[in-house]
Design a protein around this motif. Structure first.
Motif, PDB file in Angstrom:
ATOM      1  N   LEU A   1      53.914 146.567  46.923  1.00 36.62           N
ATOM      2  CA  LEU A   1      53.330 147.895  46.749  1.00 36.62           C
ATOM      3  C   LEU A   1      54.244 148.984  47.286  1.00 36.62           C
ATOM      4  O   LEU A   1      54.595 148.990  48.467  1.00 36.62           O
ATOM      5  CB  LEU A   1      51.979 147.956  47.468  1.00 36.62           C
ATOM      6  N   GLU A   2      54.636 149.915  46.402  1.00 35.78           N
ATOM      7  CA  GLU A   2      55.260 151.160  46.840  1.00 35.78           C
ATOM      8  C   GLU A   2      54.154 152.199  46.936  1.00 35.78           C
ATOM      9  O   GLU A   2      53.361 152.356  46.013  1.00 35.78           O
ATOM     10  CB  GLU A   2      56.317 151.618  45.847  1.00 35.78           C
ATOM     11  N   HIS A   3      54.123 152.947  48.045  1.00 35.86           N
ATOM     12  CA  HIS A   3      53.008 153.862  48.264  1.00 35.86           C
ATOM     13  C   HIS A   3      53.494 155.078  49.034  1.00 35.86           C
ATOM     14  O   HIS A   3      54.649 155.134  49.498  1.00 35.86           O
ATOM     15  CB  HIS A   3      51.903 153.138  49.043  1.00 35.86           C
ATOM     16  N   ARG A   4      52.622 156.071  49.134  1.00 36.30           N
ATOM     17  CA  ARG A   4      52.905 157.268  49.924  1.00 36.30           C
ATOM     18  C   ARG A   4      52.108 157.211  51.215  1.00 36.30           C
ATOM     19  O   ARG A   4      50.921 156.889  51.224  1.00 36.30           O
ATOM     20  CB  ARG A   4      52.525 158.530  49.136  1.00 36.30           C
ATOM     21  N   TYR A   5      52.778 157.556  52.315  1.00 28.84           N
ATOM     22  CA  TYR A   5      52.140 157.508  53.637  1.00 28.84           C
ATOM     23  C   TYR A   5      52.466 158.800  54.377  1.00 28.84           C
ATOM     24  O   TYR A   5      53.629 159.237  54.417  1.00 28.84           O
ATOM     25  CB  TYR A   5      52.653 156.301  54.419  1.00 28.84           C
TER      26      TYR A   5
END
Length: 797
Positions: free
Chosen positions: A760-764
């Motif tokens: 998973l690539e995600h924004r944090y």
């Protein structure tokens, strides 16, 4: 001492409080009635407010020759009564038995096609209109005689309006989870009908087809649905519409709303299925065999390599030893693509494929472009059976480039010897079988290795991106053990076209951390298809140059291809960022993943044009995608133009030899203008190369390609988030290790992260400290809502 309030003061205070509370209650009630405020979820509220703020058209029934207000009012009332009866039937099966014997009104049949993911939902919606006449006027209710007469006179219009109300309810429900102004939302489905003609609404009232469905989803007319929801006392929101359909058992809990609102056809009609069965059993006469250009290649040992569950097998490979004068030998590599165009017998199939444009691969299953009796049987390259194909043969130079003089393409007759899975082929290659009794497989792998090296030296993406970031693949399947009957599995994979070979020597690379391809078999298949894509461009160039030197040039011929082009990465105008990228690569930050993520910003957009141009991502001078005609309509069109070009060349040769063409052939077999052929003779030659193939456009459907990618991404995200929701419910304290890839917005402390366990690539968003690329975080899921696409993490210290 403080003074105590007197009883009179206390009583007055109590009365005042009561009056105040009553006043507030009345005001609040008035606001609800006046403004129709939803008390639903906060995320849905913004969309609801937008719906309320945009003025609605009071007239939504298209037949203006009748009393529209009357028809609309009673259409909503009829729809409400039908819905109430349906929900009562769920509780009282005897009521259901009473109406099951009746038939669905003709004007209702097919009106809900592709409005639900399962045919059961469509059939249920049609069934609620059975015996609708008994609900036009409620029994036991005093009705003015003139009103009753008017309802009876306009009952067909009232029925049509009720159908429109239910259709509107279905479309409104698909908007759950979307936010923004309706005009912005409509752009998401602009590919459905960007030439919408309001006069077609009246046409759709009289007749209904797949184009009507697409127009309905494009318009997103929610007014009738909101009136129905108000009558039934449901929230007048997309969520209220979804809840009602769920309670009616029309929708399932996990209804794929992205699929429904995309406008892609979901189900094949009975007519289409029956026609597919007939076409599979009775193929049309083989035009290429009649012209003598279908080449028999059944003497070649042929392999197909696909996933174990693949049913649409549209490509195979083989190798042939060519003996030259003087005893020298060379290997010719063959790529065979299923001749799907051979089975496109009627205009019906062309329309079916054009509207779908591509097979859709979603976590819940495959939605094929063509019925399985054609795509998986008649067209597919099945082991042990003769099959028609369009085959390309090439030879390689020492550096791995294609020898232009060796490229040939021909309609062919082939026979698959081995139907291998990727695992089978990997095992044969690793154990040496592919270099002994099945030497052809080993020779094909050696070709693939040479080709990969050649492309990397030419600057392909495999040389730029050394370590691709893995991604998740989600599968949703029926599982009785699951509370909702759906099980979910997750696997983490690397792109099949990713990585580079360890045999590549790059003198400018100081890193020893090479990432190899996923498997030998996937490399073999990938490079073979890329050879075919480059080879067709070379073949066209050879054809055009050859025609200039032959007598055939007096006969018009042309070939239009959809070239996929991509400019080289933009390093010069972004020198500072390029320096950052080099440092990330040099110091192997994040194990190489940080560089991979950062390097994406240099890649240029892919374009499709009818003129050749370089494709930097593949390291090629030109590239055409044509190897999946069963799955992609654009590839099918390319097949059609290639075969027509070959047929025209053959026809011109026969004419030069003063021979007649087979009388069974038609203008459309050659892409000629109408009236060119008459009983095997070219009766009319007053056309130019620009008049050929007027019924094909190699650039057709680019919007649908993008829409399909968006749909597949949204569906994948929904099921991934549902998978995580279940995990967080079962193990609320579970944590995941995440890698910081880089800063998306440094000022707001927003970062791109990669959770390798989930692919998973995600924004944090970091609550306080700034984070450096390559930093490791331990995260716990804070909020996850699959339907609204919400996933947030909190950091565990």
């Amino acid at each position: 001492m403080s003074q105590l309030p007197s009883p009179i003061h206390a009583a007055n205070s109590s009365v005042f409080c009561n009056f105040a509370l009553q006043g507030l209650f009345l005001v609040f009630t008035w606001i609800i009635k006046r403004r129709r405020i939803s008390l639903g979820k906060r995320r849905d509220f913004s969309l609801v407010q937008v719906y309320q703020d945009e003025p609605e058209s009071p007239v939504w029934y298209p037949r203006t020759s009748v009393d529209c207000d009357f028809v609309q009012e009673h259409g909503v009332k009829l729809a409400a009564r039908l819905v109430k009866r349906q929900m009562r039937m769920q509780q009282q099966p005897k009521l259901l038995q009473e109406v099951q014997g009746d038939s669905v009104p003709y004007h209702v049949q097919g009106r809900f096609r592709d409005m639900t993911c399962e045919t059961r939902g469509e059939e249920l919606l049609e069934s609620i209109f059975i015996d609708y006449e008994s609900l036009l006027i409620l029994e036991g209710v005093d009705v003015d005689e003139r009103l009753e007469q008017k309802i009876c006179e306009l009952k067909d219009d009232v029925l049509a309006a009720a159908v429109m109300v239910v259709q509107s309810l279905l479309v409104l429900a698909t908007q759950v989870g979307l936010t923004g102004h309706p005009e912005q939302l409509r752009k998401l489905v602009a590919h459905l009908d960007d030439r919408f003609d309001t006069s077609l609404a009246m046409q759709d009232l009289e007749s209904w087809n797949s184009d009507s469905i697409r127009r309905l989803k494009y318009r997103v007319d929610r007014t009738p649905a909101i009136e129905l929801l108000g009558t039934l006392l449901y929230k007048r929101t997309p969520q209220g519409a979804f809840d009602l359909l769920l309670e009616m058992r029309v929708f399932t809990k996990h209804e794929d709303l992205a699929l429904l609102r995309s406008g892609f056809p979901i189900h094949f009609s009975r007519r289409e299925i029956q026609a597919a069965e007939i076409a599979a059993k009775n193929p049309k006469e083989d035009v290429d065999a009649l012209l003598g250009i279908r080449r028999d290649l059944r003497h070649l040992k042929m392999f197909t390599i696909d996933g174990a569950s693949t049913s649409e097998i549209d490509d195979g490979v083989s190798v042939e030893i060519i003996r030259r004068d003087g005893g020298a030998t060379k290997q010719r590599y063959w790529i065979h693509i299923a001749d799907a165009e051979r089975h496109m017998t009627t205009e019906l199939w062309d329309n079916v494929a054009r509207k779908r444009f591509t097979s859709l691969y979603l976590p819940t299953g495959t939605f094929p472009m063509l019925p399985s009796t054609m795509s998986s049987d008649a067209m597919s390259l099945i082991a042990g059976q003769d099959a028609c194909a369009l085959s390309m043969g090439v030879e390689l130079n020492e550096d791995g480039s294609i020898d232009p003089s060796s490229v040939l393409i021909t309609p062919s007759l082939i026979r698959v010897d081995y139907r291998l899975t990727y695992e089978d082929a990997d095992e044969m290659l690793s154990e040496g079988v592919a270099y002994q009794e099945e030497w052809e497989l080993g020779a094909l792998f050696d070709m693939a290795t040479r080709r990969r090296n050649y492309r990397v030296r030419n600057g392909s993406i495999e040389g730029v991106v050394r370590k691709p970031i893995p991604f998740s693949t989600i599968t949703a399947y029926k599982d009785r053990a699951s509370p909702d009957g759906i099980g979910i599995s997750l696997s983490v994979d690397v792109s099949h076209n990713a990585g580079r070979n360890q045999t590549v020597v790059d003198e400018t690379d100081d890193s020893n951390d090479d990432c190899t391809h996923v498997s030998d078999a996937t490399l073999l298949v990938t490079e073979s298809m890329i050879v075919a894509g480059e080879g067709i461009g070379i073949w066209k160039e050879n054809l055009e140059n050859g025609r200039k030197r032959t007598l055939a040039k007096k006969f018009p011929n042309s070939l239009s291809l959809p070239y996929r082009t991509q400019p080289s990465p933009d390093f010069k105008s972004r020198a500072r960022e390029h320096g950052v990228a080099r440092d990330l690569l040099k110091y192997n930050v994040g194990g190489g993943y940080c560089y991979t993520w950062y390097a994406r910003r240099f890649l240029q957009s892919l374009k499709i044009a009818d003129e050749p141009g370089p494709h930097s991502g593949l390291g090629l001078r030109s590239y055409v995608q044509w190897t999946s005609p069963i799955r992609r309509y654009s590839d099918l069109l390319t097949h059609r133009t290639i075969k027509r070009c070959l047929r025209r060349e053959r026809a011109y040769v026969l004419i030069e030899q003063e021979q007649l063409l087979p009388v069974q052939l038609r203008d459309s077999d050659f892409g000629f203008p109408d009236g060119t052929l008459t009983v095997g003779v070219l009766a009319n030659m007053s056309f130019s190369r620009h008049d050929l193939d007027q019924d094909t456009n190699p650039l057709e459907g680019l919007g649908l390609q993008g829409a399909a990618r968006t749909l597949q991404r949204q569906s994948q995200q929904y099921w991934l988030y549902e998978y995580l929701r279940r995990l967080s419910t079962q193990e609320p304290d579970r944590t995941y290790m995440a890698l910081v890839l880089g800063a998306v917005d440094p000022e707001r402390r927003r970062y791109a992260i990669f959770v390798e366990e989930l692919g998973l690539e995600h924004r944090y968003t970091s609550p306080a400290a700034r984070l450096d690329p390559g930093a490791k975080l331990r995260l716990r899921i804070d909020t996850v809502n699959p339907r609204f696409g919400v996933l947030t993490f909190v950091r565990e210290i």
